[in-house]
Design a protein around this motif. Structure first.
Motif, PDB file in Angstrom:
ATOM      1  N   ILE A   1       1.052  -1.037   0.159  1.00 36.94           N
ATOM      2  CA  ILE A   1      -0.082   0.246   0.271  1.00 36.94           C
ATOM      3  C   ILE A   1       1.049   0.921  -0.450  1.00 36.94           C
ATOM      4  O   ILE A   1       1.269   1.603   1.128  1.00 36.94           O
ATOM      5  CB  ILE A   1      -0.394  -0.029   0.653  1.00 36.94           C
ATOM      6  N   SER A   2       0.587   2.065  -0.926  1.00 33.57           N
ATOM      7  CA  SER A   2       1.462   3.094  -1.303  1.00 33.57           C
ATOM      8  C   SER A   2       0.980   4.449  -0.510  1.00 33.57           C
ATOM      9  O   SER A   2      -0.422   5.083  -0.777  1.00 33.57           O
ATOM     10  CB  SER A   2       1.878   3.573  -2.734  1.00 33.57           C
ATOM     11  N   TYR A   3       1.660   4.793  -0.248  1.00 31.77           N
ATOM     12  CA  TYR A   3       0.574   6.374   0.793  1.00 31.77           C
ATOM     13  C   TYR A   3       1.750   7.581   0.802  1.00 31.77           C
ATOM     14  O   TYR A   3       3.145   7.421   1.050  1.00 31.77           O
ATOM     15  CB  TYR A   3      -0.164   5.797   1.820  1.00 31.77           C
ATOM     16  N   ASP A   4       1.208   8.434   1.314  1.00 33.22           N
ATOM     17  CA  ASP A   4       2.450   9.632   1.876  1.00 33.22           C
ATOM     18  C   ASP A   4       2.453  10.501   0.358  1.00 33.22           C
ATOM     19  O   ASP A   4       3.273  10.100  -0.004  1.00 33.22           O
ATOM     20  CB  ASP A   4       2.914  10.097   2.755  1.00 33.22           C
ATOM     21  N   GLY A   5       1.814  10.148  -0.673  1.00 33.68           N
ATOM     22  CA  GLY A   5       2.746  10.746  -1.942  1.00 33.68           C
ATOM     23  C   GLY A   5       3.528   9.451  -2.672  1.00 33.68           C
ATOM     24  O   GLY A   5       4.672  10.432  -3.861  1.00 33.68           O
ATOM     25  N   GLY A   6       3.582   8.480  -2.494  1.00 36.91           N
ATOM     26  CA  GLY A   6       4.117   7.458  -2.876  1.00 36.91           C
ATOM     27  C   GLY A   6       5.281   7.495  -1.910  1.00 36.91           C
ATOM     28  O   GLY A   6       7.003   6.945  -2.687  1.00 36.91           O
ATOM     29  N   SER A   7       5.711   8.777  -1.009  1.00 35.54           N
ATOM     30  CA  SER A   7       6.894   7.994   0.045  1.00 35.54           C
ATOM     31  C   SER A   7       7.253   7.203   0.767  1.00 35.54           C
ATOM     32  O   SER A   7       8.326   6.592   0.891  1.00 35.54           O
ATOM     33  CB  SER A   7       7.094   9.062   0.535  1.00 35.54           C
ATOM     34  N   ARG A   8       6.767   6.669   0.968  1.00 33.41           N
ATOM     35  CA  ARG A   8       5.691   5.655   2.123  1.00 33.41           C
ATOM     36  C   ARG A   8       4.938   4.372   1.520  1.00 33.41           C
ATOM     37  O   ARG A   8       3.877   3.847   0.518  1.00 33.41           O
ATOM     38  CB  ARG A   8       5.773   5.994   3.370  1.00 33.41           C
ATOM     39  N   PHE A   9       5.535   3.022   2.114  1.00 31.05           N
ATOM     40  CA  PHE A   9       5.089   1.680   1.450  1.00 31.05           C
ATOM     41  C   PHE A   9       4.433   0.793   2.870  1.00 31.05           C
ATOM     42  O   PHE A   9       6.166   0.935   3.754  1.00 31.05           O
ATOM     43  CB  PHE A   9       5.564   1.106   0.574  1.00 31.05           C
TER      44      PHE A   9
ATOM     45  N   GLY B   1      18.686   7.802  -3.874  1.00 30.40           N
ATOM     46  CA  GLY B   1      19.455   8.745  -3.303  1.00 30.40           C
ATOM     47  C   GLY B   1      20.907   9.492  -4.613  1.00 30.40           C
ATOM     48  O   GLY B   1      20.369   9.117  -5.563  1.00 30.40           O
ATOM     49  N   ASP B   2      21.781   9.384  -3.947  1.00 32.98           N
ATOM     50  CA  ASP B   2      22.774  10.414  -4.670  1.00 32.98           C
ATOM     51  C   ASP B   2      23.379   9.531  -5.705  1.00 32.98           C
ATOM     52  O   ASP B   2      23.166   8.311  -5.405  1.00 32.98           O
ATOM     53  CB  ASP B   2      24.283  10.881  -3.949  1.00 32.98           C
ATOM     54  N   GLN B   3      24.690   9.323  -6.407  1.00 38.01           N
ATOM     55  CA  GLN B   3      25.217   8.245  -7.850  1.00 38.01           C
ATOM     56  C   GLN B   3      25.619   7.378  -6.913  1.00 38.01           C
ATOM     57  O   GLN B   3      25.864   6.513  -8.133  1.00 38.01           O
ATOM     58  CB  GLN B   3      25.214   9.685  -8.980  1.00 38.01           C
ATOM     59  N   LEU B   4      26.499   8.542  -6.309  1.00 42.18           N
ATOM     60  CA  LEU B   4      27.923   7.518  -5.958  1.00 42.18           C
ATOM     61  C   LEU B   4      28.017   6.472  -4.621  1.00 42.18           C
ATOM     62  O   LEU B   4      28.453   5.639  -4.844  1.00 42.18           O
ATOM     63  CB  LEU B   4      28.804   8.932  -5.570  1.00 42.18           C
ATOM     64  N   GLN B   5      27.205   6.714  -3.890  1.00 43.91           N
ATOM     65  CA  GLN B   5      26.895   5.995  -2.516  1.00 43.91           C
ATOM     66  C   GLN B   5      26.090   5.262  -2.149  1.00 43.91           C
ATOM     67  O   GLN B   5      25.216   4.549  -1.298  1.00 43.91           O
ATOM     68  CB  GLN B   5      26.758   6.665  -1.294  1.00 43.91           C
ATOM     69  N   SER B   6      24.441   5.769  -3.321  1.00 45.82           N
ATOM     70  CA  SER B   6      23.343   4.837  -2.202  1.00 45.82           C
ATOM     71  C   SER B   6      22.973   4.152  -3.523  1.00 45.82           C
ATOM     72  O   SER B   6      23.963   3.210  -4.567  1.00 45.82           O
ATOM     73  CB  SER B   6      21.742   6.159  -3.184  1.00 45.82           C
ATOM     74  N   LYS B   7      21.900   3.605  -2.334  1.00 41.38           N
ATOM     75  CA  LYS B   7      21.428   1.735  -3.353  1.00 41.38           C
ATOM     76  C   LYS B   7      20.492   2.206  -4.746  1.00 41.38           C
ATOM     77  O   LYS B   7      20.100   2.964  -4.531  1.00 41.38           O
ATOM     78  CB  LYS B   7      20.874   0.823  -2.292  1.00 41.38           C
ATOM     79  N   SER B   8      20.254   0.906  -5.071  1.00 39.49           N
ATOM     80  CA  SER B   8      19.399   1.075  -5.685  1.00 39.49           C
ATOM     81  C   SER B   8      17.996   0.703  -5.314  1.00 39.49           C
ATOM     82  O   SER B   8      18.170  -0.572  -4.834  1.00 39.49           O
ATOM     83  CB  SER B   8      19.478   0.065  -7.302  1.00 39.49           C
ATOM     84  N   SER B   9      16.871   0.354  -6.016  1.00 37.85           N
ATOM     85  CA  SER B   9      15.621  -0.050  -5.723  1.00 37.85           C
ATOM     86  C   SER B   9      14.439  -0.021  -7.130  1.00 37.85           C
ATOM     87  O   SER B   9      14.474   0.733  -7.485  1.00 37.85           O
ATOM     88  CB  SER B   9      15.362   0.448  -4.312  1.00 37.85           C
ATOM     89  N   VAL B  10      13.271  -1.119  -7.151  1.00 37.03           N
ATOM     90  CA  VAL B  10      12.487  -1.180  -8.382  1.00 37.03           C
ATOM     91  C   VAL B  10      11.684  -0.136  -7.722  1.00 37.03           C
ATOM     92  O   VAL B  10      11.048   0.653  -8.154  1.00 37.03           O
ATOM     93  CB  VAL B  10      12.020  -3.147  -8.092  1.00 37.03           C
ATOM     94  N   GLU B  11      11.837   0.175  -6.316  1.00 42.08           N
ATOM     95  CA  GLU B  11      10.309   0.792  -5.324  1.00 42.08           C
ATOM     96  C   GLU B  11      10.642   2.544  -6.697  1.00 42.08           C
ATOM     97  O   GLU B  11       9.460   3.313  -6.422  1.00 42.08           O
ATOM     98  CB  GLU B  11      10.901   1.087  -4.000  1.00 42.08           C
ATOM     99  N   MET B  12      11.806   2.772  -6.598  1.00 48.53           N
ATOM    100  CA  MET B  12      12.021   3.502  -7.238  1.00 48.53           C
ATOM    101  C   MET B  12      11.471   4.334  -8.833  1.00 48.53           C
ATOM    102  O   MET B  12      10.670   5.221  -9.395  1.00 48.53           O
ATOM    103  CB  MET B  12      13.832   4.747  -7.419  1.00 48.53           C
ATOM    104  N   TYR B  13      11.161   3.065  -9.616  1.00 49.53           N
ATOM    105  CA  TYR B  13       9.888   3.371 -10.685  1.00 49.53           C
ATOM    106  C   TYR B  13       8.833   3.596 -10.491  1.00 49.53           C
ATOM    107  O   TYR B  13       8.167   3.960 -11.069  1.00 49.53           O
ATOM    108  CB  TYR B  13      10.469   2.136 -11.295  1.00 49.53           C
ATOM    109  N   MET B  14       8.636   2.901  -9.943  1.00 51.68           N
ATOM    110  CA  MET B  14       7.206   3.397  -9.049  1.00 51.68           C
ATOM    111  C   MET B  14       6.463   4.667  -8.908  1.00 51.68           C
ATOM    112  O   MET B  14       5.644   4.586  -8.847  1.00 51.68           O
ATOM    113  CB  MET B  14       6.446   2.008  -7.801  1.00 51.68           C
ATOM    114  N   MET B  15       7.744   4.920  -7.727  1.00 48.40           N
ATOM    115  CA  MET B  15       7.311   6.124  -7.402  1.00 48.40           C
ATOM    116  C   MET B  15       7.973   7.606  -8.685  1.00 48.40           C
ATOM    117  O   MET B  15       6.891   8.976  -8.655  1.00 48.40           O
ATOM    118  CB  MET B  15       8.560   6.999  -5.898  1.00 48.40           C
TER     119      MET B  15
END
Length: 386
Positions: free
Chosen positions: A124-132, A359-373
């Protein structure tokens, strides 16, 4: 089946056991339920007793925030139905679920709780897609009915928003932050705090509060009584309203219509829609339709009974100004209206770079969730990397 469906929905409102994915990659038992008024989703720790859950459900107001519960009941998390963006079923594509999968693999175990039970996943996505909220519902029938019920409630809520005043919805959010007594009612000190938060400046607010309580033979206010009293103060029935804090629409009304109580549809069309807002394509039939919609909007204002067919009062005017009908965005532009036969370089396209990064390009991780957002935010071009 027609008898089973209502019974199943009643079961959902009482609460049922689910597995919840946490940010740390754990899966915990939780109790999930929908509030009696159908406007809040409860996620309750199994450490909480049924009496705590039922007690909270009784106190819940029509609209509540999606934040954690107050200090008196830390075991309950609430999500406002209005804050829910969408529901995904059968996909392990959020950061919490990815963390659950990763945690087991790091410890040398194959984790079937995520990939092996995808059909049980409800995100369930809520708060503008920022939380699940990611949960596992084992029983297929309960899972189906829960998702169907939640979608029906959300659709009903979206329709109802067109017939409620924005100020009343704001008050419901404020109400839940207050330190209410065990019955969910507020005293004068809490009510004074509400007046400050809704920017209502009045002289002798304590006298107004006690006058209203004496009139209704009460000592504290319920939510509905609080709404009624605030409307009375705003309408200046007590004659103690600070003129400087009168609503903005008073001056707008006076500028275009003068010191009158009502305006006809024709006058409203010519003086305000045409002259002020330059909406020259709006017709008199559009205005009559608009007035009919405005008159359907629920309001605790004492002036609601003074409405005239085909006319707008100053309080109807306020509803119109804040209504979706008066949105600055042209609803016709929700559909493609431009010439789409030009070269691709002639268009501005909402695109996303490094879509997969959290997050930033150098240190952050990847997530499929970002495509939904990103899709939820309207992106038309996404970046895929292997």
């Amino acid at each position: 089946m027609k008898y089973i469906m209502p019974l199943m929905k009643y079961h959902i409102f009482l609460g049922f056991i689910v597995k919840k994915a946490t940010s740390a990659g754990d899966i915990r038992d939780r109790r999930l339920s929908i509030s009696r008024d159908r406007f809040a989703l409860f996620v309750t720790s199994m450490k909480s007793t049924n009496s705590v859950l039922r007690g909270t459900a009784k106190k819940i107001t029509p609209i509540v925030t999606g934040r954690a519960a107050d200090k008196r009941n830390l075991k309950v998390r609430r999500i406002d139905i209005n804050d829910i963006d969408f529901i995904n079923v059968g996909y392990a594509c959020t950061r919490k679920l990815e963390n659950c999968r990763k945690k087991k693999r790091e410890n040398g175990y194959d984790d079937d709780r995520v990939d092996g039970q995808k059909d049980q996943i409800v995100s369930i996505s809520y708060d503008g897609g920022s939380r699940f909220l990611d949960i596992f519902i084992e029983d297929k029938e309960i899972r189906t009915i829960f998702c169907q019920t939640l979608r029906e409630i959300k659709e009903t809520h979206e329709v109802a928003q067109h017939f409620t005043v924005d100020g009343d919805r704001l008050l419901r959010y404020i109400w839940f932050d207050l330190k209410k007594n065990k019955d969910g009612n507020v005293s004068y000190d809490d009510f004074k705090g509400i007046l400050d938060r809704v920017n209502l400046n009045v002289s002798k607010p304590k006298d107004i509060f006690h006058s209203f309580c004496s009139e209704n033979n009460i000592n504290v206010l319920t939510y509905d009584q609080c709404v009624t009293l605030i409307h009375r103060i705003r309408d200046d029935q007590y004659g103690k309203r600070d003129y400087a804090s009168k609503p903005f629409f008073f001056e707008i009304w006076k500028k275009f219509f003068g010191d009158i109580e009502y305006v006809s549809a024709q006058v409203f069309l010519e003086n305000f829609l045409h002259e002020c807002q330059k909406e020259y394509t709006t017709t008199i039939d559009d205005v009559y339709e608009m007035i009919e919609i405005v008159h359907q909007v629920e309001s605790s204002s004492s002036f609601v009974n003074l409405r005239r067919s085909g006319h707008l009062s100053i309080y109807d005017f306020e509803i119109f100004l804040l209504h979706k009908m008066n949105d600055a965005f042209d609803p016709d532009h929700q559909q493609v209206y431009q010439d789409m036969n030009l070269p691709l370089t002639d268009y501005w396209i909402n695109t996303s770079h490094n879509t997969y990064l959290v997050g930033d390009q150098l240190q952050s991780k990847s997530s499929v969730e970002m495509y939904m957002m990103s899709l939820q935010l309207g992106c038309k071009c996404l970046e895929l990397d292997c």
